[in-house]
Design a protein around this motif. Structure first.
Motif, PDB file in Angstrom:
ATOM      1  N   LYS A 212       0.825  -1.200   0.000  1.00 48.96           N
ATOM      2  CA  LYS A 212       0.000   0.000   0.000  1.00 48.96           C
ATOM      3  C   LYS A 212       0.862   1.253   0.000  1.00 48.96           C
ATOM      4  O   LYS A 212       1.957   1.254   0.552  1.00 48.96           O
ATOM      5  CB  LYS A 212      -0.910   0.029   1.235  1.00 48.96           C
ATOM      6  CG  LYS A 212      -2.011  -1.018   1.245  1.00 48.96           C
ATOM      7  CD  LYS A 212      -2.905  -0.825   2.467  1.00 48.96           C
ATOM      8  CE  LYS A 212      -4.076  -1.788   2.458  1.00 48.96           C
ATOM      9  NZ  LYS A 212      -4.950  -1.575   3.635  1.00 48.96           N
ATOM     10  N   PRO A 213       0.366   2.347  -0.603  1.00 47.37           N
ATOM     11  CA  PRO A 213       1.087   3.620  -0.514  1.00 47.37           C
ATOM     12  C   PRO A 213       0.968   4.185   0.893  1.00 47.37           C
ATOM     13  O   PRO A 213       0.035   3.850   1.640  1.00 47.37           O
ATOM     14  CB  PRO A 213       0.366   4.511  -1.539  1.00 47.37           C
ATOM     15  CG  PRO A 213      -1.026   3.953  -1.593  1.00 47.37           C
ATOM     16  CD  PRO A 213      -0.877   2.461  -1.413  1.00 47.37           C
ATOM     17  N   ILE A 214       1.876   5.071   1.253  1.00 52.27           N
ATOM     18  CA  ILE A 214       1.869   5.640   2.598  1.00 52.27           C
ATOM     19  C   ILE A 214       1.009   6.903   2.593  1.00 52.27           C
ATOM     20  O   ILE A 214       1.495   8.018   2.376  1.00 52.27           O
ATOM     21  CB  ILE A 214       3.302   5.942   3.081  1.00 52.27           C
ATOM     22  CG1 ILE A 214       4.148   4.672   3.022  1.00 52.27           C
ATOM     23  CG2 ILE A 214       3.283   6.478   4.518  1.00 52.27           C
ATOM     24  CD1 ILE A 214       5.610   4.881   3.393  1.00 52.27           C
ATOM     25  N   SER A 215      -0.271   6.738   2.814  1.00 52.73           N
ATOM     26  CA  SER A 215      -1.209   7.852   2.891  1.00 52.73           C
ATOM     27  C   SER A 215      -1.350   8.298   4.344  1.00 52.73           C
ATOM     28  O   SER A 215      -0.835   7.659   5.268  1.00 52.73           O
ATOM     29  CB  SER A 215      -2.580   7.416   2.367  1.00 52.73           C
ATOM     30  OG  SER A 215      -3.112   6.380   3.193  1.00 52.73           O
ATOM     31  N   ARG A 216      -2.087   9.375   4.579  1.00 59.87           N
ATOM     32  CA  ARG A 216      -2.295   9.830   5.952  1.00 59.87           C
ATOM     33  C   ARG A 216      -3.088   8.791   6.745  1.00 59.87           C
ATOM     34  O   ARG A 216      -2.766   8.531   7.918  1.00 59.87           O
ATOM     35  CB  ARG A 216      -3.036  11.180   5.952  1.00 59.87           C
ATOM     36  CG  ARG A 216      -2.161  12.346   5.557  1.00 59.87           C
ATOM     37  CD  ARG A 216      -2.904  13.660   5.524  1.00 59.87           C
ATOM     38  NE  ARG A 216      -3.611  13.947   6.764  1.00 59.87           N
ATOM     39  CZ  ARG A 216      -4.174  15.127   7.043  1.00 59.87           C
ATOM     40  NH1 ARG A 216      -4.091  16.112   6.165  1.00 59.87           N
ATOM     41  NH2 ARG A 216      -4.804  15.318   8.178  1.00 59.87           N
ATOM     42  N   LYS A 217      -4.103   8.195   6.130  1.00 55.43           N
ATOM     43  CA  LYS A 217      -4.891   7.175   6.825  1.00 55.43           C
ATOM     44  C   LYS A 217      -4.032   5.978   7.180  1.00 55.43           C
ATOM     45  O   LYS A 217      -4.098   5.439   8.296  1.00 55.43           O
ATOM     46  CB  LYS A 217      -6.068   6.750   5.941  1.00 55.43           C
ATOM     47  CG  LYS A 217      -6.962   5.692   6.581  1.00 55.43           C
ATOM     48  CD  LYS A 217      -8.132   5.342   5.670  1.00 55.43           C
ATOM     49  CE  LYS A 217      -9.000   4.266   6.316  1.00 55.43           C
ATOM     50  NZ  LYS A 217     -10.149   3.897   5.428  1.00 55.43           N
ATOM     51  N   PHE A 218      -3.208   5.557   6.223  1.00 53.88           N
ATOM     52  CA  PHE A 218      -2.327   4.418   6.446  1.00 53.88           C
ATOM     53  C   PHE A 218      -1.324   4.742   7.563  1.00 53.88           C
ATOM     54  O   PHE A 218      -1.078   3.923   8.462  1.00 53.88           O
ATOM     55  CB  PHE A 218      -1.581   4.092   5.148  1.00 53.88           C
ATOM     56  CG  PHE A 218      -0.663   2.909   5.232  1.00 53.88           C
ATOM     57  CD1 PHE A 218      -1.159   1.621   5.114  1.00 53.88           C
ATOM     58  CD2 PHE A 218       0.701   3.088   5.428  1.00 53.88           C
ATOM     59  CE1 PHE A 218      -0.301   0.535   5.186  1.00 53.88           C
ATOM     60  CE2 PHE A 218       1.559   2.013   5.501  1.00 53.88           C
ATOM     61  CZ  PHE A 218       1.052   0.724   5.379  1.00 53.88           C
ATOM     62  N   ALA A 219      -0.756   5.951   7.521  1.00 52.12           N
ATOM     63  CA  ALA A 219       0.215   6.358   8.538  1.00 52.12           C
ATOM     64  C   ALA A 219      -0.428   6.416   9.917  1.00 52.12           C
ATOM     65  O   ALA A 219       0.185   6.034  10.919  1.00 52.12           O
ATOM     66  CB  ALA A 219       0.811   7.717   8.174  1.00 52.12           C
TER      67      ALA A 219
END
Length: 234
Positions: A212-219
């Motif tokens: 997955k890309p490192i988005s704000r939600k993911f972070a």
């Protein structure tokens, strides 16, 4: 989603001057290193918390004056006269001197390196997390010389420096992130440079594992997991 196979690839850390971000928290220390002709007795101790940029700053200085860098744990086996003949030397992590395998031999090596380097008209830069009066040195002559050395300090990082360090950590790992992620992380993270590296490592590992890309939600999810794991270990 199935987790992906990951590999522990080496991180290529950029340590050149152009990769070093100057902020109010480190500007005085950097200016002091740059003015080595003004160092009292041609020696200086650079202090700052772990991960604050001491190694990067020391590499910048070493590149500028063609200095050799050696870890304190390597001193006991080093050719001290040869090192001193190079004239400009960096000794890293000197506050760990009491914890190396042969502390007495290491103390004697640093004592002789100090004396010989200065006798050669060279410059000695020593890095540590704490000032010399807190080091556990058993050799009185070395303790007095280290405690008589001027100290310059990297202060606690401000928002600008934390942001730059985050960007550098992502770039060193060849991770592309959107800029809005940086102030989000600075606001959410514990204000510690040591913690900063741990967060980037966790984000990198999770992104690779989950694809997955490192988005704000993911972070945010990764930061929550780090917080939970920290609380469980208390």
């Amino acid at each position: 989603m199935a987790e992906q196979l990951t590999f522990d690839l080496p991180v290529r850390e950029a340590l050149q001057r152009e990769a070093f971000f100057v902020s109010p928290s480190n500007a005085i220390a950097l200016a002091t290193l740059d003015a080595r002709q003004l160092w009292p007795s041609n020696k200086l101790v650079l202090t700052g918390p772990r991960g604050s940029g001491k190694t990067h700053m020391a590499h910048v200085w070493a590149m500028d004056c063609d200095a050799m860098i050696i870890g304190v744990d390597e001193l006991a086996q080093a050719d001290i006269p040869m090192l001193a003949s190079l004239r400009n030397i960096v000794v890293e992590d000197a506050d760990r001197i009491a914890n190396v395998s042969d502390a007495r031999a290491t103390e004697e090596a640093l004592f002789h390196l100090h004396n010989l380097t200065l006798a050669e008209g060279g410059h000695l830069l020593v890095t540590a997390s704490t000032p010399p009066n807190l080091w556990k040195i058993g050799l009185p002559d070395l303790a007095s010389r280290m405690q008589g050395t001027s100290v310059t300090k990297i202060d606690a990082p401000d928002d600008a420096l934390l942001s730059a360090m985050l960007l550098k950590q992502f770039e060193d790992r060849q991770l592309a992130v959107s800029y809005p992620l940086i102030p989000f992380l600075v606001k959410r993270m514990e204000r510690s440079t040591a913690n900063l590296r741990r967060i980037v490592e966790a984000l990198d590992a999770a992104a690779l594992r989950l694809g997955k890309p490192i988005s704000r939600k993911f972070a945010a999810q990764v930061l929550d997991n780090i917080s939970l794991n920290t609380q469980d270990s208390i």
